[in-house]
Design a protein around this motif. Structure first.
Motif, PDB file in Angstrom:
ATOM      1  N   LEU B 196       0.804  -1.219   0.000  1.00 45.15           N
ATOM      2  CA  LEU B 196       0.000   0.000   0.000  1.00 45.15           C
ATOM      3  C   LEU B 196       0.844   1.280   0.000  1.00 45.15           C
ATOM      4  N   PRO B 197       1.825   1.381   0.908  1.00 42.92           N
ATOM      5  CA  PRO B 197       2.613   2.629   0.912  1.00 42.92           C
ATOM      6  C   PRO B 197       3.325   2.867  -0.418  1.00 42.92           C
ATOM      7  N   LEU B 198       3.838   1.786  -1.010  1.00 44.29           N
ATOM      8  CA  LEU B 198       4.566   1.962  -2.260  1.00 44.29           C
ATOM      9  C   LEU B 198       3.643   2.368  -3.410  1.00 44.29           C
ATOM     10  N   SER B 199       2.366   1.968  -3.314  1.00 46.01           N
ATOM     11  CA  SER B 199       1.459   2.285  -4.428  1.00 46.01           C
ATOM     12  C   SER B 199       0.703   3.585  -4.199  1.00 46.01           C
ATOM     13  N   MET B 200       1.012   4.285  -3.118  1.00 44.74           N
ATOM     14  CA  MET B 200       0.254   5.495  -2.783  1.00 44.74           C
ATOM     15  C   MET B 200       0.182   6.548  -3.896  1.00 44.74           C
ATOM     16  N   PRO B 201       1.280   6.835  -4.604  1.00 43.45           N
ATOM     17  CA  PRO B 201       1.153   7.856  -5.653  1.00 43.45           C
ATOM     18  C   PRO B 201       0.076   7.499  -6.690  1.00 43.45           C
ATOM     19  N   GLY B 202       0.053   6.221  -7.089  1.00 45.95           N
ATOM     20  CA  GLY B 202      -0.975   5.782  -8.044  1.00 45.95           C
ATOM     21  C   GLY B 202      -2.364   5.907  -7.447  1.00 45.95           C
ATOM     22  N   VAL B 203      -2.498   5.523  -6.184  1.00 45.55           N
ATOM     23  CA  VAL B 203      -3.787   5.618  -5.501  1.00 45.55           C
ATOM     24  C   VAL B 203      -4.269   7.067  -5.496  1.00 45.55           C
ATOM     25  N   LEU B 204      -3.353   7.976  -5.157  1.00 39.40           N
ATOM     26  CA  LEU B 204      -3.741   9.389  -5.070  1.00 39.40           C
ATOM     27  C   LEU B 204      -4.169   9.937  -6.420  1.00 39.40           C
ATOM     28  N   LEU B 205      -3.412   9.616  -7.457  1.00 42.00           N
ATOM     29  CA  LEU B 205      -3.766  10.121  -8.782  1.00 42.00           C
ATOM     30  C   LEU B 205      -5.122   9.561  -9.217  1.00 42.00           C
ATOM     31  N   GLY B 206      -5.307   8.263  -8.983  1.00 41.01           N
ATOM     32  CA  GLY B 206      -6.583   7.634  -9.341  1.00 41.01           C
ATOM     33  C   GLY B 206      -7.738   8.291  -8.613  1.00 41.01           C
ATOM     34  N   CYS B 207      -7.529   8.563  -7.307  1.00 36.99           N
ATOM     35  CA  CYS B 207      -8.593   9.195  -6.520  1.00 36.99           C
ATOM     36  C   CYS B 207      -8.891  10.600  -7.031  1.00 36.99           C
ATOM     37  N   LEU B 208      -7.841  11.335  -7.354  1.00 38.84           N
ATOM     38  CA  LEU B 208      -8.043  12.696  -7.863  1.00 38.84           C
ATOM     39  C   LEU B 208      -8.904  12.663  -9.127  1.00 38.84           C
ATOM     40  N   LEU B 209      -8.522  11.782 -10.069  1.00 39.99           N
ATOM     41  CA  LEU B 209      -9.266  11.736 -11.329  1.00 39.99           C
ATOM     42  C   LEU B 209     -10.706  11.275 -11.100  1.00 39.99           C
ATOM     43  N   ALA B 210     -10.880  10.240 -10.264  1.00 37.10           N
ATOM     44  CA  ALA B 210     -12.234   9.737 -10.016  1.00 37.10           C
ATOM     45  C   ALA B 210     -13.092  10.830  -9.391  1.00 37.10           C
ATOM     46  N   PHE B 211     -12.505  11.577  -8.465  1.00 36.15           N
ATOM     47  CA  PHE B 211     -13.236  12.647  -7.780  1.00 36.15           C
ATOM     48  C   PHE B 211     -13.678  13.721  -8.779  1.00 36.15           C
ATOM     49  N   VAL B 212     -12.718  14.172  -9.582  1.00 42.05           N
ATOM     50  CA  VAL B 212     -13.021  15.249 -10.530  1.00 42.05           C
ATOM     51  C   VAL B 212     -14.066  14.800 -11.547  1.00 42.05           C
ATOM     52  N   LEU B 213     -13.904  13.552 -12.040  1.00 43.18           N
ATOM     53  CA  LEU B 213     -14.849  13.066 -13.048  1.00 43.18           C
ATOM     54  C   LEU B 213     -16.248  12.894 -12.463  1.00 43.18           C
ATOM     55  N   THR B 214     -16.342  12.533 -11.170  1.00 38.72           N
ATOM     56  CA  THR B 214     -17.675  12.416 -10.571  1.00 38.72           C
ATOM     57  C   THR B 214     -18.325  13.784 -10.414  1.00 38.72           C
ATOM     58  N   VAL B 215     -17.551  14.749  -9.958  1.00 42.55           N
ATOM     59  CA  VAL B 215     -18.124  16.088  -9.764  1.00 42.55           C
ATOM     60  C   VAL B 215     -18.684  16.608 -11.086  1.00 42.55           C
ATOM     61  N   SER B 216     -18.021  16.292 -12.198  1.00 39.33           N
ATOM     62  CA  SER B 216     -18.533  16.807 -13.469  1.00 39.33           C
ATOM     63  C   SER B 216     -19.366  15.771 -14.210  1.00 39.33           C
ATOM     64  N   SER B 217     -19.729  14.666 -13.552  1.00 37.84           N
ATOM     65  CA  SER B 217     -20.532  13.664 -14.265  1.00 37.84           C
ATOM     66  C   SER B 217     -21.964  14.154 -14.380  1.00 37.84           C
ATOM     67  N   PHE B 218     -22.593  13.744 -15.455  1.00 39.62           N
ATOM     68  CA  PHE B 218     -23.856  14.367 -15.730  1.00 39.62           C
ATOM     69  C   PHE B 218     -24.796  13.419 -16.467  1.00 39.62           C
TER      70      PHE B 218
END
Lengths: 350, 276, 260
Positions: B196-218
């Motif tokens: 988990l700690p080693l994969s954190m950068p990927g996790v964070l980027l994935g979360c950022l994109l998922a968050f942004v895409l949900t906010v603008s999902s329509f």
């Protein structure tokens, strides 16, 4: 520059023929007609659009289906600079807004006008009625017993998650606000519909969907919902086709008369063919065909309609007697406010 | 240098015409006032912003959009992580095939995938049919509410998440895991302390994109929400297309850009902590 | 036991991910009038209905032509920019790159509204130039990204060798660089084609009654009717996507092409 005799003669000939050419050109082209989607589209195409194209082989009508009148108005407004819709059919209260925005063209010079009922004309609104209908309660007679007689039936807790109502800006939702206001003693809608809004917020848990697709009628015939609101004409046609799965009722508090206005869009490119089409759509042949197919009350006084079909339209004496006096121009003024209150207080509530 | 400018010119022009100018124009429009019927009053004025910020409805809209987006993000991460890890650990031959299977839904239109969920979750859908077959008289309702929208959004965003996670797993070394395991660490501890700690950068980027895409999902909330799921994006659409209140739509757009900016800042912060 | 459980979880997640895409296939052969599972029978009626639906067919044609136009325009516009951005280091390069790829990150609904407002003033709503510009907005960042990757992976020295042998810059590009970049161009074309062909949110704001795209027509259709017709369209789209994914996989490898 001197013209040689031959071209000059040709020019002269063209000049003389111009009125005829223009006339002939008016009979040719492609026009885009915006009106309701779904079952309305299916029947209007069959009863009006296709016979019209057969009678006028030079004109092609592209039917652009619209979910609601409000959406049509949105398109007209966004395309004010270069409209792509040539003719539209939408609710008279929405047509009032479009008239005030200068989006519509006057069509009172069309020959068919003198055949229409006086009630087809609304003062201050461009265009003229294309269909008459009335607001109804829809229910599943095999599941809702006894048959509902009051709009208040929607508030019965036994119908939790069993009701389908199309929310504003659709006119179905606007009308429901007026009926709720009336049924629960909210007084004059011109002053306030507060009681209606508060009451609808109370019944929100009963509502399965505020956006029933394809339409509330199908929700009932498919067994998803037990009660809904809608229009008499569509209700009649679904009722006949469903084999007793859907029935139409006018509650004791009364109901509303509804007008769809046929309008010509200002600044559109195919005004000639569009006028020809509107003239046909309001004429006796089209009105008869559409009424007998889908039970909208005719706007043309000369249309010869079978008593059987007429008996299912909004125009029967007993239905007319139950209609409340509603000023749709007044509704035009308050409908944006109603839509906004719905979004705030009703739709997000659970 | 001149040649470079010439080569970059056309792209910059298109960017200016379709991106910079329209977005700046949009932001400035929020400083105008709306008139009934789609008209726009003279500006600049703070009236639209004052109304908007004083109105609890819009505040609630922002908080509920952020809440839904956070929920969907967590769901996407939980659903995507095991799959990404599985693909990462698969043999080279399988990995490619699995990856294509996982990522190709990304290339299918959101309309098609939302429609697919209507088929699955609807009252006459597959899940309801299966539950009825299993003897449940009244299957729970999964459409016309937030449940269905959230389920569909998680699925729609999974490929994006998996892609980010796989990129993050690049640093993950099988030898490291094996070393931890050989020292007697149970699998869940290896996962928690090493993977988990080693994969954190990927996790964070994935979360950022998922968050942004949900906010603008329509598309998904519109089709599956039964008119009940109102998010920032659906409200912007209604204000822009139906009501034609452009100043309010513009102000809401600026608000969603602010949410996006906040998410980006948070992402940068956490990333720095993780990297340290 | 534990391994079996793990296997079940993985299989279930895969199923969850692929279910909506896979299920439109059997649904498209439904013989029913509504979306009902299981279908009471199977038939081709919805494919026939699709072929007869003038609106959806016209929208499909529009989307296809538009995607091709967007592909061509993206390659022509993004190729020179990618060459400069991948090879030269200059002040403001990072900022430039950020501006050029920002449209990928920002919420599409905001971009859509921004375009709508500009387009209304110029009568570009529902017009070919309007749609092309709108799609270029989202296609160009992909094009620049993919082509830049492709430029940076070119074998070093080949171009220098060609020019030291006396070839003019244009002919170096034509004879050496371009052929070497063909896989990258193919990948750009495939990705941009799909991006344009599937784009729905921005399109929804800028289409008009006389010019609409397939995803918008499908969205409008699903809003007003729920029958298996859209499943038939979806099934065809899934197959088209699969074909393009295969091309992409052959040309450069899907994951590399999509890697951001």
């Amino acid at each position: 520059m001197r013209l040689s005799p031959l071209p000059r003669r040709a020019l002269l000939g063209t000049a003389l023929a111009t009125p005829f050419i223009q006339r002939a050109r008016a009979e040719e082209g492609t026009l885009t007609f915006g009106a309701y989607s779904g079952i309305f589209e299916d029947n209007y195409r069959a009863a009006v659009v296709e016979p019209f194209m057969k009678a006028n082989p030079g004109i092609k009508v592209v039917y652009y289906p619209m979910g609601s009148s409000a959406q049509t108005l949105g398109v007209l407004r966004a395309q004010k600079a270069a409209p792509q819709l040539d003719a539209v059919l939408f609710d008279v209260s929405v047509a009032k807004g479009a008239t005030d925005d200068g989006l519509l063209e006057d069509i009172s010079d069309l020959p068919v006008m003198k055949e229409l009922f006086p009630s087809a004309f609304t003062k201050g609104v461009s265009g003229v009625a294309g269909t008459f209908d009335n607001y109804v309660m829809l229910y599943a007679p095999d599941k809702v017993k006894p048959a509902p007689t009051s709009w208040k039936a929607f508030w019965d807790p036994q119908f939790k998650d069993q009701i389908a109502i199309t929310a504003p800006p659709d006119i179905v939702g606007i009308s429901f606000t007026l009926m709720a206001n009336k049924a629960w003693g909210g007084g004059d809608y011109r002053k306030s519909v507060e009681t209606g809004l508060a009451k609808i917020a109370e019944m929100a848990p009963n509502v399965l969907s505020w956006n029933p697709t394809p339409d509330p009628y199908t929700f009932i015939t498919q067994g998803q919902a037990k009660m809904a609101v809608g229009w008499n004409a569509r209700g009649q046609i679904y009722s006949a086709a469903s084999g007793g799965k859907l029935a139409v009722a006018i509650p004791s508090e009364g109901s509303l008369f509804q007008i769809n206005n046929m309008c010509l869009v200002k600044g559109a490119k195919n005004t000639g063919p569009a006028k020809t089409f509107i003239n046909y759509a309001l004429g006796t042949e089209a009105q008869k065909a559409f009424t007998e197919r889908m039970f909208y009350a005719p706007v043309n006084a000369k249309a010869q309609i079978s008593a059987e079909a007429l008996g299912r339209t909004a125009a029967t004496p007993e239905r007319m007697a139950n209609m409340l006096d509603v000023d749709w121009l007044e509704i035009a003024r308050i409908r944006d406010g109603i839509s906004e209150q719905w979004r705030r207080r009703i739709l997000t509530k659970r | 240098m001149r040649l470079s400018a010439l080569l970059l010119g056309p792209v910059l022009l298109v960017n200016l015409l379709t991106f910079l100018a329209p977005v700046l124009n949009l932001a400035s429009l929020s400083f105008n006032e709306a008139r009934p019927g789609g008209g726009i009053g003279p500006g600049p004025t703070l009236a639209t912003w004052a109304d908007l910020l004083a109105d609890p409805y819009y505040l609630e809209l922002v908080t509920s959009s952020v809440g839904v987006a956070a929920m969907v993000t967590v769901g996407t991460l939980l659903a995507g992580y095991p799959l990404a890890l599985f693909i990462h650990r698969a043999s080279a031959r399988w990995r490619n095939l699995l990856m294509v299977a996982c990522i190709s839904p990304l290339l299918v239109s959101a309309v098609v995938r939302t429609y697919g969920w209507m088929v699955i979750l609807g009252d006459n859908g597959i899940v309801a049919a299966a539950l009825r077959w299993l003897g449940m008289a009244k299957p729970p309702r999964m459409v016309f509410n937030l449940t269905g929208v959230a389920i569909a959004l998680v699925e729609i965003l999974m490929p994006t998440m998996i892609l980010c996670l796989l990129a993050g797993f690049g640093r993950l070394n099988v030898a490291l895991e094996e070393a931890a395991a050989s020292l007697g660490a149970p699998p869940w501890r290896v996962l928690l302390r090493v993977v988990l700690p080693l994969s954190m950068p990927g996790v964070l980027l994935g979360c950022l994109l998922a968050f942004v895409l949900t906010v603008s999902s329509f598309i998904t909330p519109k089709l599956l929400g039964g008119g009940r799921v109102i998010l920032l994006a659906t409200e912007i659409y209604d204000q822009a297309i139906v009501t034609l209140n452009w100043p309010v739509a513009a102000a809401l757009s600026v608000l969603s850009l602010a949410v996006f900016g906040a998410a980006l800042l948070l992402y940068g912060r956490i990333l720095r902590i993780v990297e340290a | 036991m534990k391994r079996a459980l793990h296997g079940v979880v993985i299989a279930a997640l895969f199923l969850f991910l692929l279910a909506p895409v896979l299920l439109v296939l059997p649904m498209s052969f439904s013989a029913d009038r509504y979306l009902v599972w299981p279908p009471s029978g199977f038939s081709l009626r919805w494919y026939v209905a699709l072929a007869q639906d003038a609106g959806l067919m016209a929208a499909a044609r529009n989307s296809f032509v538009l995607a091709l136009l967007v592909c061509a325009a993206t390659v022509v516009l993004a190729m020179p920019a990618a060459l400069v951005l991948a090879r030269q280091r200059f002040r403001g390069r990072e900022a430039l790159l950020a501006v050029l790829t920002a449209p990928l990150l920002l919420p599409t609904i905001v971009l859509a509204l921004a375009l709508l407002i500009i387009f209304v003033g110029y009568g570009l709503i529902g017009s070919w130039p309007g749609l092309l510009l709108a799609h270029l907005l989202v296609a160009l960042p992909y094009g620049i990204r993919v082509l830049m990757t492709s430029v940076s992976t070119l074998p070093a020295g080949v171009e220098e060798a060609a020019s030291s042998l006396g070839a003019a810059p244009w002919s170096v590009f034509q004879r050496v660089t371009l052929p070497l970049m063909l896989p990258g161009v193919a990948a750009t074309g495939a990705i941009v084609f799909l991006v344009s062909f599937d784009e729905v949110v921005i399109s929804l704001f800028v289409v008009g009654p006389q010019l609409t795209t397939l995803p918008v027509a499908m969205f409008r259709y699903v809003e007003s009717r729920t029958d298996p017709l859209v499943a038939a369209v979806s099934a065809l789209l899934v197959l088209l996507t699969l074909a393009i994914v295969l091309i992409l996989e052959r040309a450069v490898g899907l994951t590399r092409a999509l890697g951001r």
